[in-house]
Design a protein around this motif. Structure first.
Motif, PDB file in Angstrom:
ATOM      1  N   ALA B 148       0.839  -1.202   0.000  1.00  0.00           N
ATOM      2  CA  ALA B 148       0.000   0.000   0.000  1.00  0.00           C
ATOM      3  C   ALA B 148       0.875   1.254   0.000  1.00  0.00           C
ATOM      4  CB  ALA B 148      -0.910   0.012   1.220  1.00  0.00           C
ATOM      5  N   TYR B 186       2.807   3.405   2.519  1.00  0.00           N
ATOM      6  CA  TYR B 186       1.801   3.812   3.501  1.00  0.00           C
ATOM      7  C   TYR B 186       2.272   3.365   4.884  1.00  0.00           C
ATOM      8  CZ  TYR B 186      -2.678   4.913   5.525  1.00  0.00           C
ATOM      9  OH  TYR B 186      -3.668   5.474   6.285  1.00  0.00           O
ATOM     10  N   LEU B 187       2.516   4.326   5.771  1.00  0.00           N
ATOM     11  CA  LEU B 187       3.003   3.988   7.107  1.00  0.00           C
ATOM     12  C   LEU B 187       1.834   3.774   8.065  1.00  0.00           C
ATOM     13  CD1 LEU B 187       5.917   6.538   7.519  1.00  0.00           C
ATOM     14  CD2 LEU B 187       6.077   4.118   6.932  1.00  0.00           C
ATOM     15  N   THR B 188       1.974   2.828   8.969  1.00  0.00           N
ATOM     16  CA  THR B 188       0.923   2.634   9.970  1.00  0.00           C
ATOM     17  C   THR B 188       1.381   3.203  11.310  1.00  0.00           C
ATOM     18  OG1 THR B 188       1.693   0.428  10.540  1.00  0.00           O
ATOM     19  CG2 THR B 188       0.056   0.592   8.796  1.00  0.00           C
ATOM     20  N   GLY B 189       0.420   3.641  12.071  1.00  0.00           N
ATOM     21  CA  GLY B 189       0.669   4.333  13.338  1.00  0.00           C
ATOM     22  C   GLY B 189      -0.350   5.458  13.413  1.00  0.00           C
ATOM     23  N   VAL B 190      -0.027   6.511  14.162  1.00  0.00           N
ATOM     24  CA  VAL B 190      -0.927   7.659  14.232  1.00  0.00           C
ATOM     25  C   VAL B 190      -0.140   8.922  13.925  1.00  0.00           C
ATOM     26  CG1 VAL B 190      -2.522   6.570  15.876  1.00  0.00           C
ATOM     27  CG2 VAL B 190      -0.581   7.888  16.739  1.00  0.00           C
ATOM     28  N   ARG B 191      -0.853   9.941  13.447  1.00  0.00           N
ATOM     29  CA  ARG B 191      -0.194  11.170  13.004  1.00  0.00           C
ATOM     30  C   ARG B 191      -0.130  12.220  14.115  1.00  0.00           C
ATOM     31  NH1 ARG B 191      -4.276  13.287   9.553  1.00  0.00           N
ATOM     32  NH2 ARG B 191      -5.485  12.158  11.096  1.00  0.00           N
ATOM     33  N   ARG B 220      -3.439  17.500  15.228  1.00  0.00           N
ATOM     34  CA  ARG B 220      -3.666  16.386  14.324  1.00  0.00           C
ATOM     35  C   ARG B 220      -4.597  16.906  13.249  1.00  0.00           C
ATOM     36  NH1 ARG B 220      -6.802  10.955  14.880  1.00  0.00           N
ATOM     37  NH2 ARG B 220      -8.043  12.042  16.426  1.00  0.00           N
ATOM     38  N   ASP B 227     -11.090  10.887   7.757  1.00  0.00           N
ATOM     39  CA  ASP B 227     -11.092  10.902   9.220  1.00  0.00           C
ATOM     40  C   ASP B 227     -12.459  10.637   9.855  1.00  0.00           C
ATOM     41  OD1 ASP B 227      -8.423  10.973  10.069  1.00  0.00           O
ATOM     42  OD2 ASP B 227      -8.228  13.039   9.428  1.00  0.00           O
ATOM     43  N   LEU B 253       1.325  15.455  23.410  1.00  0.00           N
ATOM     44  CA  LEU B 253       2.095  14.230  23.210  1.00  0.00           C
ATOM     45  C   LEU B 253       2.569  13.640  24.533  1.00  0.00           C
ATOM     46  CD1 LEU B 253       3.103  12.804  20.564  1.00  0.00           C
ATOM     47  CD2 LEU B 253       5.299  13.888  20.971  1.00  0.00           C
ATOM     48  N   VAL B 289       3.678   8.188  14.581  1.00  0.00           N
ATOM     49  CA  VAL B 289       4.260   7.477  15.734  1.00  0.00           C
ATOM     50  C   VAL B 289       3.708   6.067  15.712  1.00  0.00           C
ATOM     51  CG1 VAL B 289       4.776   7.636  18.183  1.00  0.00           C
ATOM     52  CG2 VAL B 289       3.681   9.572  17.032  1.00  0.00           C
ATOM     53  N   ASP B 290       4.587   5.105  15.788  1.00  0.00           N
ATOM     54  CA  ASP B 290       4.098   3.728  15.754  1.00  0.00           C
ATOM     55  C   ASP B 290       3.943   3.173  17.169  1.00  0.00           C
ATOM     56  OD1 ASP B 290       6.566   2.772  16.671  1.00  0.00           O
ATOM     57  OD2 ASP B 290       7.228   2.139  14.687  1.00  0.00           O
ATOM     58  N   GLU B 291       3.535   1.932  17.270  1.00  0.00           N
ATOM     59  CA  GLU B 291       3.233   1.324  18.568  1.00  0.00           C
ATOM     60  C   GLU B 291       4.473   1.143  19.432  1.00  0.00           C
ATOM     61  OE1 GLU B 291       2.056  -2.016  15.968  1.00  0.00           O
ATOM     62  OE2 GLU B 291       2.585  -3.218  17.719  1.00  0.00           O
ATOM     63  N   LEU B 293       6.625   3.518  19.696  1.00  0.00           N
ATOM     64  CA  LEU B 293       6.982   4.909  19.991  1.00  0.00           C
ATOM     65  C   LEU B 293       8.124   5.429  19.113  1.00  0.00           C
ATOM     66  CD1 LEU B 293       6.686   4.737  23.896  1.00  0.00           C
ATOM     67  CD2 LEU B 293       4.978   5.576  22.275  1.00  0.00           C
TER      68      LEU B 293
END
Lengths: 350, 350, 350
Positions: B148, B186-191, B220, B227, B253, B289-291, B293
């Motif tokens: 992706a 496509y990176l997974t995590g949160v922005r 964000r 969203d 954060l 930021v991924d799981e 950190l």
């Protein structure tokens, strides 16, 4: 509905130096009392149970100066309120619990109680939105549902009982006995809720044909369970979406969209002038913004909304028009004082 | 690109006691005028249509002292602005609408216009991020897409037109004529989007090799329709995801991640020093930021970002470094006054 | 666990005019130092690496007056802290990194260190919640999992390592060697995190059997990757959900739910009185609200939580009970000063 002349007659006997701000102890009442107290107005809370009074122990600066107990919202004692020169601030819980009972209440209501009749009746509200030139979702006949639709019941119930259907079969299956519902096309995009204040008295703000409009703040509603349904989805827990409003989150809008937000508000206000004599005070448009930055409106709240509770000390918008912490509730109190001074309370009450 | 010496020569003839802050009336202009006025600087709004002027009726405390009309952003009259000792604050709409036109504009621009060239050109931006040691998403050749990916077009268009593809076939099918696109994993995590301010003049803040860095606030982005896509998913309404930025939400954060945020900002600033002579003023890193950190960066905005509009009166971060309501826009105004006083405007303009 | 009398004896020798607020430089330490400094208390930061000190360059108004280096949280020098009349503010990182080490630390801890033992041990916490009459998720035996469950490990690790399982097979497969885990039914609804402050000294607030309770603020945690998992879902990117807390977002609650929030807090406080001698200071309930507006609690944080970092200058709730910018951290400092004045530090420390 009680005659406007009757309300004006009551107002004419009010002692404009001893006005009270009264409301039911729910919805936005903390903000309302806090804002009115900042403006040094006397405040009256109408409580229907002891439970509500707890809040004032926890939040003393938002406690009303005086509490009146009522067995139910329908049992509000009009004479007592009138004797205290009270102006009622209508909010979502009053609209929900009093319903048509508000029509005949012999106490001046801030704003125009006719607007609340339009809010209560989804078909009238729809007519209002369309006449204001807003894009609105398509409305479906129960027997002609050909896409995803939201089924909404009458009144402001904070989203409870809303449901999604995709076909007439599903609709009749889920709601065999439904009455007084509206079936709206499900719109895609994201929701934003701008909080407006319209004044027929002020000389500042965005000009409309008969007054001036302000944007006080903005939020996004937070609904259970739908607004964390992605968590259950990814966890593999099947759920049925529900839309009960449980809170609000702040959001600031792309600046280039604000002129559209002002135009929509202006059109809503000017259409209200024509349809039912005006919309003084706070209101909110429930909007969807799509990927092409086009707005659609799916509801109007013709009074203060709960999203304003995020901003009892003002917002990222209100400080561009007011010094100090100007919440929607405090703006109401400022308007009352201005109207009293100008002997124009009849312009902002019905 | 106009010669730096030419800009310095213009600056040298400015009356440092009569400086103006000018910008296009869009994006973050309300915040910019509001902040500059708090610092008692003269403000100039460049409007390209009457629609934009509406905002200043609604938000008088954020209205520019003076408005200049221009047929389009490309028609900005440099001489007029220079005659008013104007410093242009570049923002996302200027970057988008002026594009390369900004390169030769004979008016001092706050910050470094070379940095905007790097922002505009995704390959240059990528090079910058990698040289700064940031983890970045993998870039794919159109014919070798094996996962992706996000397809991004050139320029700051607020996310419009971004699309997801999962294979080379899908890419060529969706974009048969694409030019100047970047295909990012496509990176997974949160922005999260930290808002920085870098000063070559200040003696306070987080030290870099040539100045000091601050964190002003954080947001964000809120994009339509992605969203709220979970709402359509659970409602059984199929949609194609889109990424048009329509607003911003505040986020604070995890405190233990802030040293990493400072380090990334420092590396970006120091790399900018080497690559194109520095990055004075505000900028933003678009982070995931991924799981575990770990941060990845997918973009740099080399100027004020719209997320700062949440905080015109300061944020949960800025009050740890400044008294009063210090927004990013106001911080710019403070920097201008400091530079003027120290006769160092050339250090913060190009 | 160190004897309460020993702590009281240490306190009795403190110079109440020279008290210090000390904490580990992480989690909520910026807010803690900022709030204590506003109340003119001396502040001590315990740093375990140079990395943490960076923050104080960037955020000078939140820098401790004094920094003590320690090789690890376990190496905190009790004598040094006692010599400085220090009171430790326990937060999530202290609970996580010190663990049982906190039990015997010969320095007064603000709050009740027994409550942190209950927070650390999920079974004790569960017992506490149930005795307080809170609705809690069902707990499953590893061999009898018949629905979606969250598997949680011991201690406050900010959500890291949480996982979802749907059957006993899946559980044993994912966690063949798990010890000291709790398997909770996955609740549906939405999360809210009210931030409470309980005072045995104050005469204001919501009355409990032995003191008064306040609501300071409220947030929703933002977890990677689950809180943007809808973006990956709609993009067609398969992921495994993870629950690492990376930040916090503000949320205001439906006003009519606040009495329930107060009642739950009161019950938790009164149960703490009985179970382990009380819960002075800040705490948080991790709540789910369902579509019928019913609350369930899935955790108690028996100390300041990171969500309060959104509100270093007060919140939409705290301004209804306090003048000025009253954060949870500042409220702690106010309480310390009040206790010192009343010679009752032993009531708020253990």
């Amino acid at each position: 509905m009680i005659d406007k002349k009757k309300i004006d007659s009551i107002l004419s006997e009010y002692d404009s130096k001893k006005l009270s701000i009264a409301t039911l102890c729910s919805h936005t009442s903390l903000q309302i009392f806090y804002g009115a107290k900042k403006e040094k107005l006397h405040t009256i809370g109408i409580c229907t149970n002891e439970q509500q009074k707890k809040l004032y122990d926890a939040f003393p600066k938002a406690a009303p100066d005086e509490i009146i107990m009522a067995d139910s919202p329908a049992d509000i004692d009009a004479n007592e309120l009138v004797s205290k020169n009270a102006l009622i601030v209508p909010h979502g819980s009053i609209v929900e619990y009093l319903g048509k009972g508000l029509d005949d209440l012999a106490v001046p209501v801030l704003g125009n109680r006719k607007s609340l009749m339009f809010e209560r009746d989804r078909r009238k509200m729809y007519d209002w939105m369309k006449k204001a030139g807003l894009r609105v979702p398509a409305i479906f006949n129960p027997d002609k549902i050909d896409r995803a639709c939201v089924v909404k019941h009458a009144g402001a119930k904070g989203g409870r009982g809303y449901a999604i259907v995709h076909s007439s079969e599903e609709y009749h299956d889920k709601f065999p006995d439904a009455k007084d519902v509206m079936i709206q096309e499900y719109l895609t995009g994201v929701r934003v809720y701008p909080h407006y204040f319209y004044s027929p008295l002020s000389t500042k703000g965005f000009k409309t044909s008969s007054g001036h409009l302000e944007i006080m703040s903005m939020d996004r509603r937070f609904e259970s369970n739908v607004d964390e349904s992605y968590r259950t989805s990814i966890a593999g827990v099947p759920i049925k979406p529900s839309f009960t409003v449980v809170g609000n989150e702040p959001i600031v809008l792309r600046e280039s969209l604000l002129p559209d937000v002002l135009d929509m508000g202006k059109n809503v206000v000017e259409t209200a002038d024509k349809l039912f004599g005006g919309l003084p005070g706070p209101f909110c448009l429930e909007l969807i913004v799509d990927e092409d930055l086009q707005f659609s409106a799916f509801e109007i709240s013709a009074r203060i909304v709960a999203g304003t509770n995020l901003f009892p000390d003002g917002s990222f918008y209100s400080l561009y028009s007011h010094d100090g912490g100007m919440s929607t509730a405090r703006r109401i109190a400022v308007e009352v004082k201005d109207a009293a001074k100008k002997k124009k309370l009849d312009l902002i009450c019905y």
